[in-house]
Design a protein around this motif. Sequence first.
Motif, PDB file in Angstrom:
ATOM      1  N   SER A   2       0.836  -1.206   0.000  1.00  0.00           N
ATOM      2  CA  SER A   2       0.000   0.000   0.000  1.00  0.00           C
ATOM      3  C   SER A   2       0.870   1.253   0.000  1.00  0.00           C
ATOM      4  O   SER A   2       0.610   2.198  -0.754  1.00  0.00           O
TER       5      SER A   2
ATOM      6  N   ILE B 106      -7.577  -2.175  -6.148  1.00  0.00           N
ATOM      7  CA  ILE B 106      -7.539  -2.683  -4.775  1.00  0.00           C
ATOM      8  C   ILE B 106      -8.849  -3.384  -4.427  1.00  0.00           C
ATOM      9  O   ILE B 106      -8.844  -4.462  -3.831  1.00  0.00           O
TER      10      ILE B 106
ATOM     11  N   THR C 165      -2.088  -5.482  -4.631  1.00  0.00           N
ATOM     12  CA  THR C 165      -2.130  -4.933  -3.268  1.00  0.00           C
ATOM     13  C   THR C 165      -3.459  -5.305  -2.613  1.00  0.00           C
ATOM     14  O   THR C 165      -3.497  -5.698  -1.440  1.00  0.00           O
TER      15      THR C 165
ATOM     16  N   ILE D 229      -4.559  -7.140   0.959  1.00  0.00           N
ATOM     17  CA  ILE D 229      -5.498  -6.485   1.871  1.00  0.00           C
ATOM     18  C   ILE D 229      -6.685  -7.409   2.145  1.00  0.00           C
ATOM     19  O   ILE D 229      -7.116  -7.553   3.294  1.00  0.00           O
TER      20      ILE D 229
END
Length: 175
Positions: free
Chosen positions: A48, A73, A148, A152
């Motif tokens: 991030s 994302i 990313t 997450i």
Amino acid sequence: MQILQPFIAHTPIWVWALLAFLVTRGVMAMKAGETTLAKLAIVPALFSMWGLWSINHRYPESWSAWSLWLAGIAAGACIGWMLLRRVQLRLDSSTGMLWRPADFSLLPLLLVTFVVKYGFESALAMSPALATDGAFRAAYLLLPGGFTGIFIGKYCRYLVASRRVVADGREAPAA
């Protein structure tokens, strides 16, 4: 081999240190073991931050750049969430440590993510004009954003599973 020499020579030391760290994390994840939520947050936080730096460096005032990265994302987070849909955690109440199963997807994901991000940054270093090409820009923002997001999403799955373990006081799936 001569083609790779300029890339290797002009790559900052911190990038090689990051690669070594990521490989170490990926190898460690292939073994079931105890960990903390803070340790599980390191990889998503690193990617991030790298993404935030990249956008601030290349497109600091572009809402469309931020939107593309965040869309990547969001899509990646859905994938990461699904990858760990059957994760089982146990919580040691005396130490607060989580026991998690082996994760064989982490190392390949880390390597692919690193290569993609490194490749985009290298291409932009060699040809800064690519930053204005619409297709390149979309790929530059969506793909690393997506990777990313995977990290997450996986972290969010661990977070939800750990909350259920705490609430129930027993092993629980992350569903």
